[in-house]
Design a protein around this motif. Structure first.
Motif, PDB file in Angstrom:
ATOM      1  N   VAL A  23      40.499  44.269  48.026  1.00  0.00           N
ATOM      2  CA  VAL A  23      41.809  43.614  48.258  1.00  0.00           C
ATOM      3  C   VAL A  23      41.506  42.351  47.367  1.00  0.00           C
ATOM      4  N   GLY A  24      42.514  42.043  47.056  1.00  0.00           N
ATOM      5  CA  GLY A  24      42.766  40.599  46.173  1.00  0.00           C
ATOM      6  C   GLY A  24      43.622  39.608  46.853  1.00  0.00           C
ATOM      7  N   ASP A  25      44.051  38.666  46.160  1.00  0.00           N
ATOM      8  CA  ASP A  25      44.724  37.687  46.831  1.00  0.00           C
ATOM      9  C   ASP A  25      45.967  38.270  47.654  1.00  0.00           C
ATOM     10  N   GLU A  26      46.280  37.553  48.881  1.00  0.00           N
ATOM     11  CA  GLU A  26      47.141  38.034  49.765  1.00  0.00           C
ATOM     12  C   GLU A  26      47.276  39.496  50.267  1.00  0.00           C
ATOM     13  N   GLY A  27      45.901  39.940  50.157  1.00  0.00           N
ATOM     14  CA  GLY A  27      45.791  41.550  50.813  1.00  0.00           C
ATOM     15  C   GLY A  27      46.208  42.553  49.645  1.00  0.00           C
ATOM     16  N   ARG A  28      46.577  42.390  48.414  1.00  0.00           N
ATOM     17  CA  ARG A  28      46.679  43.149  47.441  1.00  0.00           C
ATOM     18  C   ARG A  28      45.729  44.153  47.152  1.00  0.00           C
ATOM     19  N   LEU A  29      46.205  45.595  47.455  1.00  0.00           N
ATOM     20  CA  LEU A  29      45.122  46.473  47.431  1.00  0.00           C
ATOM     21  C   LEU A  29      44.867  46.810  45.863  1.00  0.00           C
ATOM     22  N   LEU A  30      43.585  46.804  45.447  1.00  0.00           N
ATOM     23  CA  LEU A  30      43.191  47.152  44.093  1.00  0.00           C
ATOM     24  C   LEU A  30      42.484  48.247  44.045  1.00  0.00           C
ATOM     25  N   GLY A  31      41.952  48.820  44.997  1.00  0.00           N
ATOM     26  CA  GLY A  31      41.267  50.245  45.161  1.00  0.00           C
ATOM     27  C   GLY A  31      40.563  50.344  46.524  1.00  0.00           C
ATOM     28  N   PHE A  32      39.899  51.628  46.741  1.00  0.00           N
ATOM     29  CA  PHE A  32      39.233  52.048  47.874  1.00  0.00           C
ATOM     30  C   PHE A  32      38.461  53.160  47.687  1.00  0.00           C
TER      31      PHE A  32
END
Length: 166
Positions: free
Chosen positions: A71-80
């Motif tokens: 997760v990036g800034d502000e909980g932005r989903l980047l991968g899993f």
């Protein structure tokens, strides 16, 4: 391996910005956004689309397996990724289309290896999406064979790979 990574990403409007990436454990509430990432991945366009068209990452799946988010800034989903421990397999791994090439996949693989090692696992199997094989090889997997097509869901052979995690 819980140290954050700082990447230069593209924010709203395509402008470049620095973003701190953390790996966190998924919860049942993440099921919808993980399902959307799988179904919307450009890696599954064209003839691969049928494989993920009805795919669902459910809350029960998240609670039963090692599912971790980048997760990036502000909980932005980047991968899993999803690590199944018995038998050990990297069952799912996705990086958001907008985050490709930022090192998110490498970060997720390193974290997965750490989690597997902590669980006493010696190696982790991956049945790879064919276009992703090169990535897995570049992060230390080795070719172990080929998994034949399984129509009607999977119409193509897939590379079988192994990560050694000791």
């Amino acid at each position: 391996m819980n140290e954050p990574l700082t990447v230069t990403a593209r924010g709203p409007g395509g402008r470049r910005c620095r973003e701190v990436v953390r790996i966190v454990r998924a919860t049942a509430r993440d099921a919808g956004r993980l399902t959307r990432m799988v179904r919307g991945s450009r890696a599954y366009e064209g003839h691969y689309a049928a494989m993920v068209a009805g795919y669902r990452v459910g809350p029960d799946y998240i609670e039963s397996h090692e599912v971790h988010l980048a997760v990036g800034d502000e909980g932005r989903l980047l991968g899993f990724y999803a690590l199944v421990l018995s038998p050990p397999e990297l069952d799912l791994m996705f990086v958001a289309d907008h985050a490709q090439g930022l090192g998110i996949g490498r970060l997720l693989i390193a974290h997965m290896k750490d989690r597997a090692r902590a669980a006493g696992v010696r190696s982790v199997r991956v049945v790879s999406h064919p276009p992703a094989e090169g990535f897995y090889l570049s992060v230390g997997a080795r070719r172990a064979g080929t998994v034949p097509a399984a129509p009607p869901a999977v119409l193509w052979d897939r590379p079988e790979l192994l990560f050694t995690v000791e």
